[in-house]
Design a protein around this motif. Sequence first.
Motif, PDB file in Angstrom:
ATOM      1  N   ILE A 118      -6.774   0.244 -21.347  1.00 33.70           N
ATOM      2  CA  ILE A 118      -7.853   0.579 -22.275  1.00 33.70           C
ATOM      3  C   ILE A 118      -7.934   2.090 -22.485  1.00 33.70           C
ATOM      4  CG2 ILE A 118     -10.376   0.639 -22.548  1.00 33.70           C
ATOM      5  CD1 ILE A 118     -10.418  -2.074 -21.044  1.00 33.70           C
ATOM      6  N   LEU A 119      -7.853   2.822 -21.372  1.00 31.05           N
ATOM      7  CA  LEU A 119      -7.966   4.276 -21.441  1.00 31.05           C
ATOM      8  C   LEU A 119      -6.820   4.867 -22.264  1.00 31.05           C
ATOM      9  CD1 LEU A 119     -10.095   6.053 -20.299  1.00 31.05           C
ATOM     10  CD2 LEU A 119      -8.733   6.386 -18.238  1.00 31.05           C
ATOM     11  N   LYS A 120      -5.652   4.322 -22.071  1.00 28.21           N
ATOM     12  CA  LYS A 120      -4.482   4.803 -22.805  1.00 28.21           C
ATOM     13  C   LYS A 120      -4.671   4.545 -24.297  1.00 28.21           C
ATOM     14  CE  LYS A 120       0.574   4.754 -22.445  1.00 28.21           C
ATOM     15  NZ  LYS A 120       1.318   3.628 -23.090  1.00 28.21           N
ATOM     16  N   ARG A 121      -5.083   3.337 -24.585  1.00 26.11           N
ATOM     17  CA  ARG A 121      -5.268   2.963 -25.984  1.00 26.11           C
ATOM     18  C   ARG A 121      -6.351   3.813 -26.634  1.00 26.11           C
ATOM     19  NH1 ARG A 121      -7.672  -2.270 -28.439  1.00 26.11           N
ATOM     20  NH2 ARG A 121      -7.245  -1.804 -30.618  1.00 26.11           N
ATOM     21  N   ALA A 122      -7.442   4.032 -25.913  1.00 23.67           N
ATOM     22  CA  ALA A 122      -8.546   4.819 -26.458  1.00 23.67           C
ATOM     23  C   ALA A 122      -8.117   6.264 -26.701  1.00 23.67           C
ATOM     24  CB  ALA A 122      -9.736   4.769 -25.501  1.00 23.67           C
TER      25      ALA A 122
ATOM     26  N   LEU B 161     -10.760  14.414 -10.737  1.00 23.42           N
ATOM     27  CA  LEU B 161      -9.953  13.657  -9.775  1.00 23.42           C
ATOM     28  C   LEU B 161     -10.065  12.156 -10.032  1.00 23.42           C
ATOM     29  CD1 LEU B 161     -10.643  15.627  -6.465  1.00 23.42           C
ATOM     30  CD2 LEU B 161      -8.549  15.624  -7.827  1.00 23.42           C
ATOM     31  N   ASN B 162     -11.297  11.700 -10.296  1.00 21.75           N
ATOM     32  CA  ASN B 162     -11.479  10.283 -10.601  1.00 21.75           C
ATOM     33  C   ASN B 162     -10.749   9.902 -11.883  1.00 21.75           C
ATOM     34  OD1 ASN B 162     -13.093  10.167  -8.392  1.00 21.75           O
ATOM     35  ND2 ASN B 162     -14.991   9.763  -9.482  1.00 21.75           N
ATOM     36  N   PHE B 163     -10.867  10.747 -12.871  1.00 19.83           N
ATOM     37  CA  PHE B 163     -10.220  10.464 -14.153  1.00 19.83           C
ATOM     38  C   PHE B 163      -8.710  10.340 -13.970  1.00 19.83           C
ATOM     39  CE2 PHE B 163      -8.415  11.853 -18.279  1.00 19.83           C
ATOM     40  CZ  PHE B 163      -8.984  10.887 -19.087  1.00 19.83           C
ATOM     41  N   ASN B 164      -8.163  11.255 -13.217  1.00 17.44           N
ATOM     42  CA  ASN B 164      -6.725  11.248 -12.998  1.00 17.44           C
ATOM     43  C   ASN B 164      -6.296  10.002 -12.221  1.00 17.44           C
ATOM     44  OD1 ASN B 164      -4.503  12.800 -13.734  1.00 17.44           O
ATOM     45  ND2 ASN B 164      -4.230  13.524 -11.639  1.00 17.44           N
ATOM     46  N   THR B 165      -7.112   9.597 -11.273  1.00 20.36           N
ATOM     47  CA  THR B 165      -6.814   8.382 -10.507  1.00 20.36           C
ATOM     48  C   THR B 165      -6.802   7.171 -11.425  1.00 20.36           C
ATOM     49  OG1 THR B 165      -7.878   9.255  -8.529  1.00 20.36           O
ATOM     50  CG2 THR B 165      -7.618   6.867  -8.655  1.00 20.36           C
ATOM     51  N   VAL B 166      -7.804   7.106 -12.274  1.00 19.13           N
ATOM     52  CA  VAL B 166      -8.100   5.905 -13.014  1.00 19.13           C
ATOM     53  C   VAL B 166      -7.221   5.740 -14.249  1.00 19.13           C
ATOM     54  CG1 VAL B 166      -9.851   5.951 -14.817  1.00 19.13           C
ATOM     55  CG2 VAL B 166     -10.322   4.847 -12.631  1.00 19.13           C
ATOM     56  N   ARG B 167      -6.687   6.839 -14.730  1.00 24.82           N
ATOM     57  CA  ARG B 167      -5.806   6.688 -15.893  1.00 24.82           C
ATOM     58  C   ARG B 167      -4.394   6.348 -15.445  1.00 24.82           C
ATOM     59  NH1 ARG B 167      -4.399  12.638 -18.424  1.00 24.82           N
ATOM     60  NH2 ARG B 167      -3.837  13.637 -16.469  1.00 24.82           N
TER      61      ARG B 167
END
Lengths: 210, 210
Positions: A118-122, B161-167
Motif C-alpha cells: 500500500i505504501l509503495k503504491r501510495a 525509523l518506523n517509516f523506514n521499517t514499515v516501508r
Amino acid sequence: MAPKTRERILDVSLAMFNERGEPNVTTNHIADELEISPGNLYYHFRNKDDIVEHLFARYEDRIDKVLVVPDERLPTLEDIWLQLHAAFDVMWEYRFIYRDLVDLTQRNRKLRMHFTRILKRATESAVQILQGLVRAEIMRASRAEIEATATNVMLVATFWLNFNTVRGSGVEKHPEDLTEGIVQAMMLIAPFLRDAERLHIHTLAQAYRR
Amino acid sequence: MAPKTRERILDVSLAMFNERGEPNVTTNHIADELEISPGNLYYHFRNKDDIVEHLFARYEDRIDKVLVVPDERLPTLEDIWLQLHAAFDVMWEYRFIYRDLVDLTQRNRKLRMHFTRILKRATESAVQILQGLVRAEIMRASRAEIEATATNVMLVATFWLNFNTVRGSGVEKHPEDLTEGIVQAMMLIAPFLRDAERLHIHTLAQAYRR
DNA sequence: GTCTATATAGGGATAGAC
DNA sequence: GTCTATCCCTATATAGAC
C-alpha cells in the motif's frame, strides 16, 4: 434483523482497537462487550490475529479506492486536498493499524507485506500527482524534489495521528486534528507552488493553526 | 571487575528492547539472557516499567544535551546537519522508545509527560534555529512557514525509523538509513534556501537516494 | 545479592453439551 | 450458533533460604 455475529465481532473489535489500542484489547474483552461467550467468538474466528487480518482487509479495500490516480485531466490543488481528505478519513477509521504499526507489521508477515505494498503504491501515486502539478504549471520542482516531497507526504500522512497523540495536543478532537494533518501535509508542497497558489494554501492553513 | 548487575540489566534490556521491541521482551527473557534468576532481577527493579523508566531517563539526559541551541553565533547549514546527526544517533540508540511510542506513552503517565516535554522543547529549538537561518540570510521564510517546517522536521525525525521499517526497505542497515533520514529532514528546509545552499543540499542528498 | 520455588492472574484457545 | 467449562501457557511478581 440484527447484523450477523461475525460482522458484529468485527465492528466491535474495530471500535475497541481504535479506542484502547489493539495490544490492550483481548478476545475476552471483545466477547464481554458483545455479551457473547469467548467460545462463540472462537467459533467465528480462528484467533485474534484472524480478526485483525479481516479488519485490515476491509481497510485495504477502502484505501485502495482512494489511491486511484485521476485519469486523463491534469490535477488541481483542490484534487489533492480532497484526496488527502479521503485518505485521512479512512486512516482515521482504522487508526488502530497506525497506532501500533511497527509491532503489528513485524509480528504478522501478511500484514507487513500488504502494508508495504500500500505504501509503495501510495508513494508512486503521490509522485504522479506532483508531476501532474508540474505539468499543469501550478508547481515547479525537480524530479529529486518531487521524490523527496512524496516520501515526506507519505511519512506525515502515515504518522500524523501518532504525532498528534504523542505531542499531547490534549484530548482527541476529530475532525479538527485530521484537518490539521492535511494542512501539515499540504505545507510540504506549498514552497514549490506559484505565488498565487502558495498564498491560497497559507490562507487555508491560517485557519487551523493553534 | 564486571559491571554491577543493576547496570547490566539496563544494558541488556536496552539491547533486547531495541532488537525485538519492548512488548516482545519479558522480564524472564531478560533474566535468561543475563543468566540470572527472575528473582534477582526483581531485587534490582520493582517491575518491567521500572526498567523502561530508567532507560528513558538515560535517553532524556542524552537528548537534552543535543537540544541546546547554539548560543550567540548565527547557525549554519553545517550546524543543522551536525545537530540532526547527533539527535538521530541518540534516537537510534534508544529506538525501542520510538518503535512503540504511542503504546508506551499512553500506558505510562510519566513517560508521556516527559516525552511531550522533550518534543515541545525540540520544536521550539527547531523554530529558533530556522529563525537564525533567516537572520543569517541563508534562508527565506515567513513565520508561518517556519512553524510548519519545524513541526514537520519533528514529525519526520520522530517517525523516520518506523517509516523506514514499515516501508520494507529490507534489513536494518545502520547507519545508512539514519543518514537517509537526516537527508529527508533536510529536504524539508531545502526549498527555503538560497540557490547556492539548495544546490549544496541536493548534491548531498543525491549520494543517499536509492 | 542471588537463588529456588511458588503464587497469582490473565490471555489464548478448545471440547463438548445444547 | 452459542454456551459452559476448562486447559494450557506465559508473564508478573513475591517469599524465604542461602
